[in-house]
Design an enzyme around this catalytic site. Structure first.
Site, PDB file in Angstrom:
ATOM      1  N   PRO A  55       0.969  -1.329  -0.045  1.00 35.74           N
ATOM      2  CA  PRO A  55      -0.003   0.055   0.140  1.00 35.74           C
ATOM      3  C   PRO A  55       0.754   1.364  -0.044  1.00 35.74           C
ATOM      4  O   PRO A  55       1.698   1.428   0.556  1.00 35.74           O
ATOM      5  CB  PRO A  55      -0.720  -0.011   1.433  1.00 35.74           C
ATOM      6  N   GLU A  56       0.468   2.288  -0.841  1.00 38.62           N
ATOM      7  CA  GLU A  56       0.975   3.470  -0.661  1.00 38.62           C
ATOM      8  C   GLU A  56      -0.325   4.432  -0.388  1.00 38.62           C
ATOM      9  O   GLU A  56      -1.298   3.885   0.021  1.00 38.62           O
ATOM     10  CB  GLU A  56       1.358   3.822  -2.213  1.00 38.62           C
TER      11      GLU A  56
END
Length: 294
Positions: free
Chosen positions: A2-3
DNA sequence: GGCATCCTGACC
DNA sequence: GGTCAGGATGCC
């Protein structure tokens, strides 16, 4: 995994489910290295009985704001997944942290096959330190083109490693750096100090555009990522360059190239993102051969 | 800067 | 068997 857009999506999902919930117990914790701070006994003894008052995000950290001034911070790294479920996920071998909620009929699970994910239980001081460790939030109203211009001019570094540096700008990762640089028409190896103010402004707009669109699409699911309800994102259907090696550039049709920058797979259009100009004054004359063999 | 390291799983 | 992977840190 996840960014910023993925963590933001999870935070928004959890914000509709968790506030008001009480943490009944630490139901499962079978990977102790996951807990960075405080000590395991203090972590285990502090959580039960705490109420969730809010959910937030800072950089790529998911923040559960608890009563008593505590904050439970979760970092999903590459393969982490966080969600609320109506059944106990403890039997899953990759789910390493489970919190029983309320009367024990709902559970918050942190699943992470690669075990890179990390958890911190922070007091007010730790919360402040977490915030100051990172650069500005790119989607904040306070983040103006001039702020990015200042970042670019004060770091003599290639664009991609600079944008991946969380202490400089918070939340970008490998996907969204590649996408933003393509949208701005900038080569990932360009030196930050060579950008004109106009190029910097385009990059500022591109970063915000790419992140905003990804959030609207619930993030990008390559393999592991799911939102707070276990649903896939679909921003990956809109990638312009990321993992599109050999496929046509959406803007000009040129096949997308893949290079390695800072040990990360990096995708770009060689036409829309012209090669980096010299980053230093040319002590040596031009090399005898063109670097391009075709 | 580059490189190794922390881990597991998917794919060739 | 080797390579790759959304992240971050620490050590030349």
């Amino acid at each position: 995994m996840p960014e910023l857009p993925e963590v933001e999506t999870i935070a928004r999902n959890l914000a509709t489910q968790l506030p008001g919930c009480q943490i009944l117990a630490v139901e499962k914790l079978d990977w102790e290295r996951m807990v960075e701070t405080p000590s395991l006994p203090l972590f285990q003894s502090t959580l039960p009985g705490r109420c969730v008052q809010g959910v937030g995000r800072r950089a790529k950290w998911l923040l559960l704001l608890l009563d008593g001034g505590w904050t439970l911070a979760l970092h999903l790294r590459m393969s982490g997944r966080v969600g609320v479920s109506g059944s106990n996920p403890s039997a899953d071998r990759h789910t390493h942290l489970v919190l029983a909620l309320d009367d024990g009929r709902r559970f918050l699970g942190f699943r992470d096959p690669r075990k890179f994910g990390r958890v911190r239980l922070l007091d007010a001081g730790g919360f402040t330190k977490l915030h100051t460790a990172y650069g500005p939030e790119p989607l904040s109203d306070q983040f103006r083109p001039a702020d990015l211009a200042h970042i670019l001019s004060t770091h003599h570094t290639r664009l991609k490693p600079l944008l991946l540096n969380q202490a400089v700008l918070a939340g970008l990762g490998n996907i969204y750096v590649d996408e933003a640089l393509w949208l701005a028409g900038l080569h990932p190896l360009r030196c930050s100090t060579t950008l004109t103010f106009t190029e910097g402004s385009h990059l500022h707009a591109a970063i915000r555009s790419v992140l905003t669109a990804a959030i609207q699409r619930g993030g990008s699911t390559l393999r592991d990522y799911r939102d707070g309800y276990g649903e896939r994102g679909h921003n990956q259907e809109y990638f312009s360059v990321y993992r599109r090696t050999g496929q046509p550039c959406p803007r000009c049709g040129t096949p997308i190239e893949r290079i390695r920058v800072a040990q990360r797979g990096t995708h770009l259009c060689p036409v829309c993102q012209p090669a980096a100009p010299a980053t230093h004054s040319p002590i040596h004359p031009s090399p005898p051969h063109s670097p391009h063999s075709h």
